[in-house]
Design a protein around this motif. Structure first.
Motif, PDB file in Angstrom:
ATOM      1  N   TYR A 219       0.836  -1.205   0.000  1.00  0.00           N
ATOM      2  CA  TYR A 219       0.000   0.000   0.000  1.00  0.00           C
ATOM      3  C   TYR A 219       0.873   1.259   0.000  1.00  0.00           C
ATOM      4  N   LEU A 220       1.907   1.274   0.836  1.00  0.00           N
ATOM      5  CA  LEU A 220       2.833   2.406   0.866  1.00  0.00           C
ATOM      6  C   LEU A 220       3.453   2.621  -0.507  1.00  0.00           C
ATOM      7  N   PHE A 221       3.907   1.542  -1.128  1.00  0.00           N
ATOM      8  CA  PHE A 221       4.504   1.659  -2.456  1.00  0.00           C
ATOM      9  C   PHE A 221       3.510   2.243  -3.457  1.00  0.00           C
ATOM     10  N   LEU A 222       2.287   1.723  -3.454  1.00  0.00           N
ATOM     11  CA  LEU A 222       1.286   2.197  -4.422  1.00  0.00           C
ATOM     12  C   LEU A 222       0.930   3.659  -4.193  1.00  0.00           C
ATOM     13  N   VAL A 223       0.872   4.091  -2.937  1.00  0.00           N
ATOM     14  CA  VAL A 223       0.625   5.508  -2.648  1.00  0.00           C
ATOM     15  C   VAL A 223       1.772   6.357  -3.182  1.00  0.00           C
ATOM     16  N   LEU A 224       2.998   5.914  -2.939  1.00  0.00           N
ATOM     17  CA  LEU A 224       4.166   6.681  -3.389  1.00  0.00           C
ATOM     18  C   LEU A 224       4.289   6.710  -4.911  1.00  0.00           C
TER      19      LEU A 224
ATOM     20  N   THR B 164      -3.537  -4.269 -15.140  1.00  0.00           N
ATOM     21  CA  THR B 164      -2.410  -3.432 -15.543  1.00  0.00           C
ATOM     22  C   THR B 164      -2.279  -2.222 -14.630  1.00  0.00           C
ATOM     23  N   LEU B 165      -3.366  -1.501 -14.447  1.00  0.00           N
ATOM     24  CA  LEU B 165      -3.356  -0.276 -13.651  1.00  0.00           C
ATOM     25  C   LEU B 165      -3.824  -0.519 -12.231  1.00  0.00           C
ATOM     26  N   PHE B 166      -3.166   0.177 -11.298  1.00  0.00           N
ATOM     27  CA  PHE B 166      -3.615   0.236  -9.914  1.00  0.00           C
ATOM     28  C   PHE B 166      -4.249   1.596  -9.679  1.00  0.00           C
ATOM     29  N   GLN B 167      -5.229   1.637  -8.808  1.00  0.00           N
ATOM     30  CA  GLN B 167      -5.741   2.902  -8.309  1.00  0.00           C
ATOM     31  C   GLN B 167      -5.858   2.800  -6.796  1.00  0.00           C
ATOM     32  N   VAL B 168      -5.165   3.700  -6.093  1.00  0.00           N
ATOM     33  CA  VAL B 168      -5.354   3.827  -4.656  1.00  0.00           C
ATOM     34  C   VAL B 168      -6.657   4.588  -4.480  1.00  0.00           C
ATOM     35  N   LEU B 169      -7.592   3.981  -3.766  1.00  0.00           N
ATOM     36  CA  LEU B 169      -8.933   4.543  -3.625  1.00  0.00           C
ATOM     37  C   LEU B 169      -9.034   5.464  -2.410  1.00  0.00           C
ATOM     38  N   ASP B 170     -10.001   6.369  -2.464  1.00  0.00           N
ATOM     39  CA  ASP B 170     -10.353   7.147  -1.290  1.00  0.00           C
ATOM     40  C   ASP B 170     -10.750   6.150  -0.203  1.00  0.00           C
TER      41      ASP B 170
ATOM     42  N   TYR C 202       4.182  -6.429 -11.748  1.00  0.00           N
ATOM     43  CA  TYR C 202       4.342  -7.188 -10.514  1.00  0.00           C
ATOM     44  C   TYR C 202       5.815  -7.541 -10.277  1.00  0.00           C
ATOM     45  N   ASP C 203       6.560  -7.829 -11.349  1.00  0.00           N
ATOM     46  CA  ASP C 203       7.964  -8.189 -11.142  1.00  0.00           C
ATOM     47  C   ASP C 203       8.779  -6.991 -10.659  1.00  0.00           C
ATOM     48  N   ALA C 204       8.470  -5.791 -11.142  1.00  0.00           N
ATOM     49  CA  ALA C 204       9.156  -4.587 -10.655  1.00  0.00           C
ATOM     50  C   ALA C 204       8.793  -4.335  -9.190  1.00  0.00           C
ATOM     51  N   ILE C 205       7.529  -4.500  -8.860  1.00  0.00           N
ATOM     52  CA  ILE C 205       7.089  -4.298  -7.472  1.00  0.00           C
ATOM     53  C   ILE C 205       7.775  -5.302  -6.554  1.00  0.00           C
ATOM     54  N   CYS C 206       7.770  -6.572  -6.947  1.00  0.00           N
ATOM     55  CA  CYS C 206       8.396  -7.616  -6.122  1.00  0.00           C
ATOM     56  C   CYS C 206       9.880  -7.346  -5.929  1.00  0.00           C
ATOM     57  N   THR C 207      10.551  -6.916  -6.975  1.00  0.00           N
ATOM     58  CA  THR C 207      11.982  -6.622  -6.878  1.00  0.00           C
ATOM     59  C   THR C 207      12.230  -5.427  -5.958  1.00  0.00           C
ATOM     60  N   LEU C 208      11.496  -4.353  -6.151  1.00  0.00           N
ATOM     61  CA  LEU C 208      11.682  -3.153  -5.336  1.00  0.00           C
ATOM     62  C   LEU C 208      11.350  -3.400  -3.865  1.00  0.00           C
ATOM     63  N   LEU C 209      10.286  -4.167  -3.616  1.00  0.00           N
ATOM     64  CA  LEU C 209       9.845  -4.400  -2.239  1.00  0.00           C
ATOM     65  C   LEU C 209      10.496  -5.624  -1.606  1.00  0.00           C
ATOM     66  N   GLN C 210      11.223  -6.380  -2.422  1.00  0.00           N
ATOM     67  CA  GLN C 210      11.894  -7.597  -1.954  1.00  0.00           C
ATOM     68  C   GLN C 210      10.906  -8.583  -1.342  1.00  0.00           C
ATOM     69  N   ILE C 211       9.826  -8.840  -2.095  1.00  0.00           N
ATOM     70  CA  ILE C 211       8.818  -9.810  -1.687  1.00  0.00           C
ATOM     71  C   ILE C 211       8.636 -10.828  -2.808  1.00  0.00           C
ATOM     72  N   THR C 212       8.075 -11.978  -2.467  1.00  0.00           N
ATOM     73  CA  THR C 212       7.833 -13.004  -3.471  1.00  0.00           C
ATOM     74  C   THR C 212       6.585 -12.658  -4.268  1.00  0.00           C
ATOM     75  N   ALA C 213       6.441 -13.298  -5.426  1.00  0.00           N
ATOM     76  CA  ALA C 213       5.243 -13.101  -6.239  1.00  0.00           C
ATOM     77  C   ALA C 213       4.001 -13.552  -5.477  1.00  0.00           C
ATOM     78  N   ASP C 214       4.108 -14.653  -4.741  1.00  0.00           N
ATOM     79  CA  ASP C 214       2.959 -15.128  -3.946  1.00  0.00           C
ATOM     80  C   ASP C 214       2.555 -14.105  -2.894  1.00  0.00           C
ATOM     81  N   ASP C 215       3.543 -13.524  -2.189  1.00  0.00           N
ATOM     82  CA  ASP C 215       3.230 -12.504  -1.179  1.00  0.00           C
ATOM     83  C   ASP C 215       2.606 -11.272  -1.823  1.00  0.00           C
ATOM     84  N   TYR C 216       3.109 -10.906  -2.993  1.00  0.00           N
ATOM     85  CA  TYR C 216       2.549  -9.765  -3.732  1.00  0.00           C
ATOM     86  C   TYR C 216       1.081 -10.016  -4.068  1.00  0.00           C
ATOM     87  N   VAL C 217       0.783 -11.177  -4.644  1.00  0.00           N
ATOM     88  CA  VAL C 217      -0.595 -11.499  -5.048  1.00  0.00           C
ATOM     89  C   VAL C 217      -1.510 -11.516  -3.827  1.00  0.00           C
ATOM     90  N   GLN C 218      -1.050 -12.120  -2.740  1.00  0.00           N
ATOM     91  CA  GLN C 218      -1.871 -12.174  -1.523  1.00  0.00           C
ATOM     92  C   GLN C 218      -2.138 -10.780  -0.978  1.00  0.00           C
TER      93      GLN C 218
END
Length: 130
Positions: A43-48, A92-98, A60-76
């Motif tokens: 959530y912090l990453f997506l806000v930033l 493809t797109l994320f939106q941080v919601l109100d 997802y691979d860029a997110i996993c690499t930057l956050l140092q998490i597994t693909a399974d942890d990312y999906v969960q």
């Protein structure tokens, strides 16, 4: 009551270019407490990473690499944030919601993390009985 004062006037934050923020309600209304560590990290990453409309498009691979998490942890974590009505994702797109009116405190059922723990506990109990 504590009187607030600027501790470093030479380092007061200013909005330059991009901008991201957490509403104070994220902390005070229990949204932070409703998330596990991986959900908070994502959530912090997506806000930033998001623009003024909350939109971002990291893979997802860029997110996993930057956050140092597994693909399974990312999906969960992603699925839990969707289930808790904090983000939207179209593949493809994320939106941080109100923020919704109140946090969803229970596991949304989108994650298998708790299910895996239960399966592991049952397996260990069974092996221990043999």
């Amino acid at each position: 009551m504590i009187q607030k004062k600027v501790l470093r006037p030479d380092r007061v934050r200013k909005i330059k270019g991009g901008f991201s923020f957490f509403p104070h309600r994220f902390l005070t209304d229990g949204f932070l407490a409703s998330l596990d560590q991986t959900e908070i990290l994502l959530y912090l990453f997506l806000v930033l990473a998001s623009d003024r409309n909350g939109i971002s498009f990291y893979s997802y691979d860029a997110i996993c690499t930057l956050l140092q998490i597994t693909a399974d942890d990312y999906v969960q974590a992603r699925d839990e944030l969707i289930g808790k009505d904090l983000i939207a994702f179209d593949g493809t797109l994320f939106q941080v919601l109100d923020l919704p009116d109140k946090p969803i405190l229970e596991n949304t059922g989108n994650s298998t993390r708790h299910g895996r723990s239960k399966i592991r506990d049952l397996a260990e109990q069974s092996i221990g009985r043999i």
